[in-house]
Design a protein around this motif. Sequence first.
Motif, short mmCIF file in Angstrom:
data_model
loop_
_atom_site.label_atom_id
_atom_site.label_comp_id
_atom_site.label_asym_id
_atom_site.label_seq_id
_atom_site.Cartn_x
_atom_site.Cartn_y
_atom_site.Cartn_z
N ASN A 174 0.75 -1.22 0.23
CA ASN A 174 0.04 -0.24 -0.36
C ASN A 174 0.94 1.40 0.01
O ASN A 174 0.59 2.65 -0.73
CB ASN A 174 -0.70 0.25 1.46
CG ASN A 174 -2.10 0.27 1.11
OD1 ASN A 174 -2.66 1.38 0.47
ND2 ASN A 174 -2.80 1.24 2.31
N SER A 175 2.07 1.26 0.28
CA SER A 175 2.99 2.21 0.96
C SER A 175 3.86 2.54 -0.67
O SER A 175 4.34 3.51 -1.33
CB SER A 175 3.81 2.42 1.49
OG SER A 175 5.13 1.32 1.51
N ASP A 183 -3.70 8.07 -7.40
CA ASP A 183 -4.52 9.19 -7.41
C ASP A 183 -6.43 8.32 -6.86
O ASP A 183 -6.78 8.95 -7.08
CB ASP A 183 -4.92 9.87 -8.40
CG ASP A 183 -4.97 9.28 -9.77
OD1 ASP A 183 -4.53 8.43 -10.10
OD2 ASP A 183 -5.42 9.56 -10.23
N LEU A 184 -5.72 7.30 -7.33
CA LEU A 184 -7.12 6.12 -6.99
C LEU A 184 -7.85 5.39 -5.68
O LEU A 184 -8.58 4.64 -5.46
CB LEU A 184 -6.68 5.50 -8.40
CG LEU A 184 -7.18 5.44 -9.77
CD1 LEU A 184 -6.98 4.30 -10.79
CD2 LEU A 184 -8.43 6.08 -9.99
N LEU A 185 -6.70 5.42 -5.22
CA LEU A 185 -5.92 4.44 -3.75
C LEU A 185 -6.58 5.66 -2.14
O LEU A 185 -5.33 7.19 -2.24
CB LEU A 185 -4.84 4.35 -3.72
CG LEU A 185 -4.95 2.24 -4.73
CD1 LEU A 185 -3.96 1.90 -4.48
CD2 LEU A 185 -6.04 1.40 -4.18
N TYR A 186 -7.21 5.43 -1.83
CA TYR A 186 -7.87 5.73 -0.23
C TYR A 186 -7.05 4.85 0.56
O TYR A 186 -7.34 3.98 0.58
CB TYR A 186 -8.70 6.78 -0.07
CG TYR A 186 -8.19 8.22 -0.91
CD1 TYR A 186 -8.24 9.24 -0.60
CD2 TYR A 186 -9.35 8.35 -1.77
CE1 TYR A 186 -8.81 10.71 -0.61
CE2 TYR A 186 -9.18 9.37 -2.88
CZ TYR A 186 -9.00 10.63 -1.67
OH TYR A 186 -8.71 11.44 -2.41
N PRO A 187 -6.59 5.40 2.01
CA PRO A 187 -6.21 6.09 2.37
C PRO A 187 -4.67 6.92 1.19
O PRO A 187 -4.01 6.34 1.06
CB PRO A 187 -5.70 6.52 3.76
CG PRO A 187 -5.78 5.62 4.04
CD PRO A 187 -6.58 4.43 3.11
N SER A 188 -4.71 7.92 1.78
CA SER A 188 -3.20 8.55 1.13
C SER A 188 -1.92 7.44 2.67
O SER A 188 -2.44 7.06 3.35
CB SER A 188 -2.35 9.61 2.44
OG SER A 188 -2.54 10.34 3.72
N THR A 189 -0.94 7.59 1.54
CA THR A 189 0.24 6.86 2.78
C THR A 189 0.47 7.31 3.91
O THR A 189 0.98 7.28 4.62
CB THR A 189 1.33 6.36 1.25
OG1 THR A 189 1.91 8.70 1.33
CG2 THR A 189 1.09 5.68 0.47
N LYS A 190 0.40 8.50 3.90
CA LYS A 190 1.13 9.41 5.44
C LYS A 190 -0.52 8.90 6.41
O LYS A 190 -0.03 8.71 7.71
CB LYS A 190 0.96 11.00 5.27
CG LYS A 190 0.47 12.04 6.57
CD LYS A 190 0.82 13.43 6.38
CE LYS A 190 1.03 13.83 8.03
NZ LYS A 190 0.84 15.80 7.59
N THR A 191 -1.41 8.75 6.19
CA THR A 191 -2.68 8.55 6.84
C THR A 191 -2.74 6.74 7.36
O THR A 191 -2.42 6.25 8.19
CB THR A 191 -3.82 8.41 6.42
OG1 THR A 191 -4.39 9.97 6.24
CG2 THR A 191 -5.12 7.93 7.48
N SER A 192 -1.83 6.50 6.03
CA SER A 192 -1.33 4.38 6.92
C SER A 192 -0.49 4.43 7.43
O SER A 192 -0.44 3.77 8.51
CB SER A 192 -1.21 4.28 4.74
OG SER A 192 -2.83 3.97 4.31
N SER A 193 -0.52 5.54 7.37
CA SER A 193 1.13 4.85 8.42
C SER A 193 1.02 5.55 10.15
O SER A 193 1.92 5.35 11.05
CB SER A 193 2.55 5.58 8.15
OG SER A 193 2.45 7.00 8.22
N ILE A 194 0.16 6.09 9.75
CA ILE A 194 -0.39 6.38 11.86
C ILE A 194 -0.52 5.27 12.42
O ILE A 194 -1.14 4.44 12.08
CB ILE A 194 -1.83 6.83 11.38
CG1 ILE A 194 -1.24 8.69 10.87
CG2 ILE A 194 -1.93 7.53 13.05
CD1 ILE A 194 -2.81 9.16 11.04
N THR A 195 -0.07 4.66 13.27
CA THR A 195 0.75 3.47 14.09
C THR A 195 -0.81 3.81 15.39
O THR A 195 -1.27 2.56 15.30
CB THR A 195 1.79 3.66 15.06
OG1 THR A 195 1.64 4.84 15.84
CG2 THR A 195 2.69 3.71 14.14
#
Length: 495
Positions: A174-175, A183-195
């Motif tokens: 995902n990252s 641009d088709l994928l959510y969440p953002s990689t920043k949000t995906s990395s929240i622990t």
Amino acid sequence: MIRHVIRRTIGIPFIQHMAKKIEESAYNPYPYQQAALQKIIKTNGKTEFGQQSGLFQLKTLEDARQLPVYDYEALRSEFEKIYQEGKKGFFSWDEIKAISLTSGTSGGPKYIPITQSLVKNFMRIGLSLYASLSNELKNPHELFEGKALYLSALSHIYDSPASLPVGFISGYMNSKRSWLFKDLLYPSTKTSSITDTQVRMSRILEEIRDQDIRTMLGFPAIIQLFTEKALAYFNVDYLQQLWKNLSICVYGGNFLSLSQIEYLKKSWMGNNNNKELILMEHYSAVEGFFGHTLHSHWPGLVFNPFDIFYQFKEDANHSSFLHLHELKQGKRYLVFVTTVAGLINYAMEDIIEITSVKPLTFKFIARAKEQISLISEKIIISKIKFVVECLAQKTNLLIPDFAVYLDCKSENKLIYALSAEISNLDDASKLLDDALREINPNYNEYRGNNTYQAPQIICKPLQFFDAYRKKNIHKGNFKEKRLFMSEVAFYSEYS
């Protein structure tokens, strides 16, 4: 804009071509398996493992039947060296980019190296599922319309002693999104990395509030949990009130029961019968991507024959292996894979059933070790799933969650924990018992002579199962364990 043009002018024809190749392989897997084996020999024949196993000597598919069998425990010391030292060359000469973490059935966690070859194999999931979706959509230009929500685990939890990032393969993939589809994928990689799981979930909900979400991808556990969270967070009766085009569920790693499917239909679409819920399943593990839905009207998944070489046995004690073109409809098999990422005749410890041979399709049945051992009989998860679905149908109840454990006092009685309010437990227990007796001759015989006792039902609220899911997801484990050999084992997981 450039991405959009490329996807429409090049992407759609490419995906449609790929769909045809996958379909061809389902009718004639032999040449594709020949090509896959030769590719793997060329890539990994000169590794330490390739030399040790005899892979480098193979010339034909027939020769491959002589390969030794390996499993994780047999190779644990080599995986540990990679984790501890970053050592490459045993499985693959590819650069080791990260370590994928997964829970082992014995001996502690499993560490699988993530290399470019493994990444390419997993990238095939996206392309293959687009190929499947192209078969379902009446208008091919809808293929890249709207957004997809990919609910993955964390890509980075900590660093190994060799300073390699350790996380989960779904999070890693995902990252590392392709520029073409980013641009088709959510969440953002920043949000995906929240622990923090709760914070991450809230951020995801805010990010997608105003997006045209059409597809949700993930393990069944996280899809179900996210659905419940979204309904409460946005205070809607069903999710199409927020995302009117939400209709595609892509899942893997565990089955969806009929009650779970009904739950998703109701929770996503309400009583709207104008749009069908499209279910797309994939069969993958940390070791690789092995199969997926191609046509919804086909009776099972198709194999990925392009960069995986498969061998099968009906029983672990059978002396000879079978190949894809030799499998028989209705038979169940153990799966052994040889991969471009460096695994050789590796026991997946999974059981599949062949649902047709022209085309060649299958369904995932169970993990070989996921079973309850009664006196003289072993009950696997697919049997339990079937009888619970029978109960749901006959009582007109939704039972999206269940677990079963063995009564340790007698060692011959099954206790069903079900997520439904059942008024007549005796009748419901009899329905479960009758359904299992009908499909399992040994169980029927032992019930007939009272070696086994009648099953018992305990009713648990959905919140009980949700709490288990939340606990597991917080640990990064999206798989749900449903069979237990004792009450203590059950409650240690579910409390």
